[in-house]
Design an enzyme around this catalytic site. Structure first.
Site, mmCIF file in Angstrom:
data_model
loop_
_atom_site.group_PDB
_atom_site.id
_atom_site.type_symbol
_atom_site.label_atom_id
_atom_site.label_comp_id
_atom_site.label_asym_id
_atom_site.label_seq_id
_atom_site.Cartn_x
_atom_site.Cartn_y
_atom_site.Cartn_z
ATOM 1 N N TYR A 73 26.616 63.359 37.780
ATOM 2 C CA TYR A 73 25.533 64.824 37.577
ATOM 3 C C TYR A 73 25.408 64.981 38.880
ATOM 4 C CZ TYR A 73 21.928 68.158 36.425
ATOM 5 O OH TYR A 73 21.354 69.023 35.986
ATOM 6 N N ASP A 131 33.142 56.011 42.296
ATOM 7 C CA ASP A 131 32.715 55.893 41.348
ATOM 8 C C ASP A 131 33.571 54.883 40.189
ATOM 9 O OD1 ASP A 131 30.552 58.052 39.939
ATOM 10 O OD2 ASP A 131 31.696 56.759 38.349
ATOM 11 N N SER A 174 13.657 58.636 42.476
ATOM 12 C CA SER A 174 12.855 59.365 41.809
ATOM 13 C C SER A 174 11.213 59.468 41.385
ATOM 14 C CB SER A 174 13.402 58.107 39.578
ATOM 15 O OG SER A 174 13.180 59.549 38.946
ATOM 16 N N ALA A 175 11.013 60.282 40.578
ATOM 17 C CA ALA A 175 9.253 60.773 40.603
ATOM 18 C C ALA A 175 8.931 59.584 39.577
ATOM 19 C CB ALA A 175 9.371 61.871 40.007
ATOM 20 N N THR A 176 9.739 58.845 39.600
ATOM 21 C CA THR A 176 9.123 58.170 38.319
ATOM 22 C C THR A 176 8.422 57.000 38.562
ATOM 23 O OG1 THR A 176 10.420 56.943 36.461
ATOM 24 C CG2 THR A 176 11.414 56.219 38.699
ATOM 25 N N TYR A 197 14.101 50.085 34.574
ATOM 26 C CA TYR A 197 14.892 51.259 35.188
ATOM 27 C C TYR A 197 13.666 51.459 36.606
ATOM 28 C CZ TYR A 197 15.622 56.351 36.879
ATOM 29 O OH TYR A 197 15.666 57.386 37.145
ATOM 30 N N LYS A 210 14.443 51.210 40.880
ATOM 31 C CA LYS A 210 14.064 52.361 41.829
ATOM 32 C C LYS A 210 12.990 52.029 42.717
ATOM 33 C CE LYS A 210 16.879 55.376 40.171
ATOM 34 N NZ LYS A 210 18.236 55.914 41.309
ATOM 35 N N ASN A 246 12.950 66.189 38.121
ATOM 36 C CA ASN A 246 13.601 66.856 37.192
ATOM 37 C C ASN A 246 14.440 67.444 37.187
ATOM 38 O OD1 ASN A 246 10.263 65.898 35.555
ATOM 39 N ND2 ASN A 246 11.993 65.662 33.944
ATOM 40 N N LEU A 272 15.393 66.549 28.844
ATOM 41 C CA LEU A 272 14.637 67.685 27.731
ATOM 42 C C LEU A 272 16.490 68.818 27.420
ATOM 43 C CD1 LEU A 272 13.119 69.896 26.140
ATOM 44 C CD2 LEU A 272 11.684 70.049 28.213
ATOM 45 N N ASP A 274 5.688 58.503 28.157
ATOM 46 C CA ASP A 274 4.953 60.121 28.618
ATOM 47 C C ASP A 274 4.599 60.304 29.358
ATOM 48 O OD1 ASP A 274 8.420 60.596 28.536
ATOM 49 O OD2 ASP A 274 7.736 62.057 26.440
HETATM 50 C C1 UD1 Z 1 13.149 60.845 32.263
HETATM 51 C C2 UD1 Z 1 12.568 59.099 32.015
HETATM 52 C C3 UD1 Z 1 12.624 59.531 33.979
HETATM 53 C C4 UD1 Z 1 13.841 59.488 34.707
HETATM 54 C C5 UD1 Z 1 14.468 61.134 34.262
HETATM 55 C C6 UD1 Z 1 15.800 61.496 35.015
HETATM 56 C C7 UD1 Z 1 11.213 58.762 30.523
HETATM 57 C C8 UD1 Z 1 10.454 58.048 30.231
HETATM 58 N N1 UD1 Z 1 11.506 59.754 31.804
HETATM 59 O O1 UD1 Z 1 11.833 61.671 32.982
HETATM 60 O O2 UD1 Z 1 12.084 58.156 34.590
HETATM 61 O O3 UD1 Z 1 13.233 59.502 36.417
HETATM 62 O O4 UD1 Z 1 14.419 61.573 33.232
HETATM 63 O O5 UD1 Z 1 16.096 63.077 34.604
HETATM 64 O O6 UD1 Z 1 12.557 58.503 30.489
HETATM 65 N N2 UD1 Z 1 10.773 66.543 26.119
HETATM 66 C C9 UD1 Z 1 11.024 66.765 25.117
HETATM 67 N N3 UD1 Z 1 12.256 66.441 24.153
HETATM 68 C C10 UD1 Z 1 13.539 65.850 23.759
HETATM 69 C C11 UD1 Z 1 13.249 65.249 25.103
HETATM 70 C C12 UD1 Z 1 12.605 65.529 26.158
HETATM 71 O O7 UD1 Z 1 10.003 67.027 24.384
HETATM 72 O O8 UD1 Z 1 14.161 65.802 23.610
HETATM 73 C C13 UD1 Z 1 10.367 66.495 27.370
HETATM 74 C C14 UD1 Z 1 9.073 65.431 27.002
HETATM 75 O O9 UD1 Z 1 8.347 64.661 26.671
HETATM 76 C C15 UD1 Z 1 8.950 65.434 29.048
HETATM 77 C C16 UD1 Z 1 9.391 66.472 29.256
HETATM 78 O O10 UD1 Z 1 10.455 66.817 28.002
HETATM 79 O O11 UD1 Z 1 7.838 66.065 28.594
HETATM 80 C C17 UD1 Z 1 11.316 66.271 30.039
HETATM 81 O O12 UD1 Z 1 11.750 65.199 30.155
HETATM 82 P P1 UD1 Z 1 12.887 64.345 30.496
HETATM 83 O O13 UD1 Z 1 13.711 65.343 30.850
HETATM 84 O O14 UD1 Z 1 13.224 62.721 29.177
HETATM 85 O O15 UD1 Z 1 12.589 63.388 31.820
HETATM 86 P P2 UD1 Z 1 11.482 63.043 32.162
HETATM 87 O O16 UD1 Z 1 10.668 62.524 30.843
HETATM 88 O O17 UD1 Z 1 9.975 63.221 32.760
#
Ligand code: UD1
Length: 336
Positions: A8, A28, A121-123, A146, A150, A176, A197, A295
């Protein structure tokens, strides 16, 4: 050379680098991507970008790529990235994400190639004490293998840059990444049920998923849902171009630098859902459910350093980004 260049972020970065006049070779192993992604890069750029199917864990195969191509910079994306899977399969993550990166560092040294850009990553900030996070904000203990890979890879790069003369390293800490190229020829293609998300939203809008679950509405945030910093994928790709220019253009001597790559703008889950509906003129089926384990309530970037030192800043509006995400999903599903 872009490792994981069919992924991506890799494909979008390849497009922007070619657009900026750089010669690019993509490698890749297609473990989480396919040849169509490389074709997308070639179609957008009109350049027959060279590609080698290589697993970066295979040192001999990687050495052959170093022999064949005269690149002076590597952008290392190749890594596994599913947080949940890393908890159940830690060795898979440590082996793949760290062995591959150490191979890259060792070969850069062996061949006297100077510039390494690492995809972090911000993780690494975990649940920050203060917001927005700057590059000086302390890293928190990783909550998943994971995340740990990083942090460890950042440290490997820092130590190599300190030890080996002439080696330069930059770690970009992504917030993100979301959206897709405006051509809708490349984008994010999660295998199986999306964990992130925006892909979940676009698949719900496409009717592949029944309903989006919003994880938690009782966080200490204005609307109770988590706050994140959603960075457009093309803006993110351009940050790599700026970082490569910094390393190749004489502005960076040796050493190791870190930059946040985000927008500096916190957006809640509900704001993102509503933004998606508005940008695309549709209604999304969603429901509020309980929190997802692991989260953090809120994290967003202080982008001053990248703005100042890289001369880069996020430009696309969230509306454009969310339109591009939907255009890509429709392209993938043949819904045009
Ligand atoms: C996640 C990873 C992070 C990684 C990043 C890569 C986790 C805890 N963190 O970040 O380590 O570097 O992806 O892109 O997995 N949400 C919903 N419903 C969903 C999916 C997500 O409500 O079906 C919410 C989550 O609770 C969060 C936000 O959307 O608040 C973003 O989630 P996501 O896209 O998974 O990213 P991160 O968790 O921030």
């Amino acid at each position: 050379m872009i490792s994981g260049g069919a992924g991506y972020i890799g494909t979008h970065t390849a497009v922007e680098l070619v657009g900026a006049g750089f010669g690019v070779v993509i490698i890749d192993d297609f473990s989480n991507s396919d040849a169509a992604a490389v074709e997308g890069v070639r179609r957008i750029t009109g350049v027959d970008v060279p590609f080698e199917q290589v697993d970066t864990c295979n040192e001999e195969a990687l050495r052959a790529v170093f022999r064949k191509y005269e690149f002076d910079s590597v952008i290392h994306f190749a890594a596994f990235k599913a947080v949940g899977e890393s908890v159940s399969e830690p060795l898979k993550y440590y082996r793949n994400n760290l062995a591959s990166f150490m191979n890259i560092c060792a070969l850069m040294r062996e061949f006297g190639r100077p510039n390494i850009l690492f995809s972090s990553s911000a993780t690494v900030y975990g649940e920050p004490d203060a917001l927005p996070v700057t590059e000086q904000s302390p890293r928190q203990p990783a909550t998943s293998p994971y995340g740990n890979t990083k942090q460890m890879a950042e440290d490997i790069l820092r130590d190599c840059c300190a030890a080996y003369d002439g080696l330069r390293g930059i770690a970009l800490r992504y917030f993100n990444p979301v959206g897709a190229h405006p051509s809708a020829l490349i984008g994010e293609l999660p295998r199986g049920v999306p964990q992130n998300l925006v892909p979940y939203i676009t698949q719900t809008a496409a009717g592949i998923r029944e309903c989006l679950s919003v994880f938690g509405s009782d966080y200490p945030t204005p609307d109770g849902t988590c706050l994140r910093d959603y960075i457009d994928i093309v803006d993110l790709a351009r940050a790599h171009v700026a970082a490569v220019k910094r390393m190749t253009g004489g502005r960076m001597k040796a050493g190791y630098e870190i930059f946040n790559v985000g927008t500096g703008r916190p957006v809640s889950v509900l704001e993102l859902v509503e933004g998606f509906e508005k940008a695309n003129g549709l209604k999304l089926n969603y429901k509020i459910v309980g929190r997802r384990a692991g989260d953090v309530p809120a994290v967003w970037a202080d982008t001053d350093l990248a703005n100042r030192e890289l001369g880069w800043k996020a430009e696309r509006s969230l509306e454009e980004t969310l339109r591009s995400a939907w255009a890509w999903e429709k392209h993938v599903r043949g819904m045009e």
